[in-house]
Design an enzyme around this catalytic site. Sequence first.
Site, PDB file in Angstrom:
ATOM      1  N   ASN A 186       9.612   8.427 -15.403  1.00 62.70           N
ATOM      2  CA  ASN A 186       8.976   7.147 -15.064  1.00 62.70           C
ATOM      3  C   ASN A 186       7.536   7.105 -15.548  1.00 62.70           C
ATOM      4  O   ASN A 186       7.055   6.076 -16.040  1.00 62.70           O
ATOM      5  CB  ASN A 186       9.031   6.911 -13.556  1.00 62.70           C
ATOM      6  CG  ASN A 186      10.425   6.592 -13.061  1.00 62.70           C
ATOM      7  OD1 ASN A 186      11.327   6.304 -13.843  1.00 62.70           O
ATOM      8  ND2 ASN A 186      10.608   6.637 -11.752  1.00 62.70           N
ATOM      9  N   TYR A 209       7.119   1.348   6.583  1.00 60.41           N
ATOM     10  CA  TYR A 209       7.995   2.380   6.016  1.00 60.41           C
ATOM     11  C   TYR A 209       8.155   3.567   6.968  1.00 60.41           C
ATOM     12  O   TYR A 209       9.065   4.379   6.790  1.00 60.41           O
ATOM     13  CB  TYR A 209       7.442   2.918   4.692  1.00 60.41           C
ATOM     14  CG  TYR A 209       7.285   1.930   3.576  1.00 60.41           C
ATOM     15  CD1 TYR A 209       7.809   0.634   3.649  1.00 60.41           C
ATOM     16  CD2 TYR A 209       6.585   2.283   2.420  1.00 60.41           C
ATOM     17  CE1 TYR A 209       7.635  -0.264   2.615  1.00 60.41           C
ATOM     18  CE2 TYR A 209       6.415   1.389   1.385  1.00 60.41           C
ATOM     19  CZ  TYR A 209       6.929   0.115   1.482  1.00 60.41           C
ATOM     20  OH  TYR A 209       6.743  -0.765   0.448  1.00 60.41           O
ATOM     21  N   ILE A 251       5.203   0.628  -9.462  1.00 61.90           N
ATOM     22  CA  ILE A 251       5.297   1.712  -8.477  1.00 61.90           C
ATOM     23  C   ILE A 251       6.767   2.038  -8.206  1.00 61.90           C
ATOM     24  O   ILE A 251       7.257   1.864  -7.089  1.00 61.90           O
ATOM     25  CB  ILE A 251       4.547   1.374  -7.170  1.00 61.90           C
ATOM     26  CG1 ILE A 251       4.911  -0.031  -6.655  1.00 61.90           C
ATOM     27  CG2 ILE A 251       3.046   1.511  -7.352  1.00 61.90           C
ATOM     28  CD1 ILE A 251       4.436  -0.293  -5.235  1.00 61.90           C
ATOM     29  N   LEU A 256      12.770  -1.259 -11.034  1.00 63.38           N
ATOM     30  CA  LEU A 256      14.086  -0.858 -11.532  1.00 63.38           C
ATOM     31  C   LEU A 256      15.204  -1.676 -10.897  1.00 63.38           C
ATOM     32  O   LEU A 256      16.383  -1.376 -11.093  1.00 63.38           O
ATOM     33  CB  LEU A 256      14.314   0.635 -11.274  1.00 63.38           C
ATOM     34  CG  LEU A 256      13.206   1.566 -11.786  1.00 63.38           C
ATOM     35  CD1 LEU A 256      13.560   3.013 -11.525  1.00 63.38           C
ATOM     36  CD2 LEU A 256      12.942   1.334 -13.262  1.00 63.38           C
TER      37      LEU A 256
END
Length: 259
Positions: A231, A36, A219, A180
């Site tokens: 969330n 990342y 997560i 999601l």
Amino acid sequence: MDLPPVGLGTMGIEDPDPVATALSVGYRHLDTARIYDNEGVVGEGLAAGLAASDSPSREDVTVATKLWIDDLAQAEVGPAARESADRLGVERLDLLYVHRPRGDYDPEATLPALDRLVERGLVRNVGVSNFEIEQLDRAIDVLDAPLAAHQTELHPLFYKPALLEHAREHGYTVVAYSPLAGGRVREIDAVVAVAEAHDAAPEAVAIAWATGKEPVVTIPKASSADHLRANLAAAELELSSEEIAAIDAVGREEELFPE
């Protein structure tokens, strides 16, 4: 591992503020990865969050990262883990994953190297990510440390019930990434119908559906304080067995991150 139902996924986060905000509103699980390219950002946010008033202690926060496919040769595992810990500003990685069983991954070489990091105290728990059942079985056989977690894509458009059953049988946690579906849960009729019945957002329903599947934690990524709080609260939404079955019946063929 005793992970909370909702943690913070940080892929794409390039500012430490959302990480610090997440800690301030109650998050206790931060997930990143070497690929990342934001471990330093997450580390800055962690430090800021821990320094704030009414902050959690370091021991209360699980900091997780992942070794990429070119970090997995036996000689590379230790140095890569040390680099990640340094970028994150922590003395110990609470959870270190094999990101994908590809590239330099060799269970007989990679996994013993991870065991040595546990023995040395640099790593607290070992996990794997994007594994299939045969690969999970091999990892469990080779590791001396218990397998703590398997991170896998899981949302109403894609999940593998057999992976959840394997986790239940072997006593490790399933960490669901992209719960999601990249925002696509708003386009799923079954999810939208349940959301309307509860006067809730489709995102909240998707998280509640996932966290209701033992032993799954999630997560999701979020940046604003409102979305972070929403969330976090979503795991408290209770769905009926009929509502769960309706979402379970959605076609499970939309993998967002295939090999």
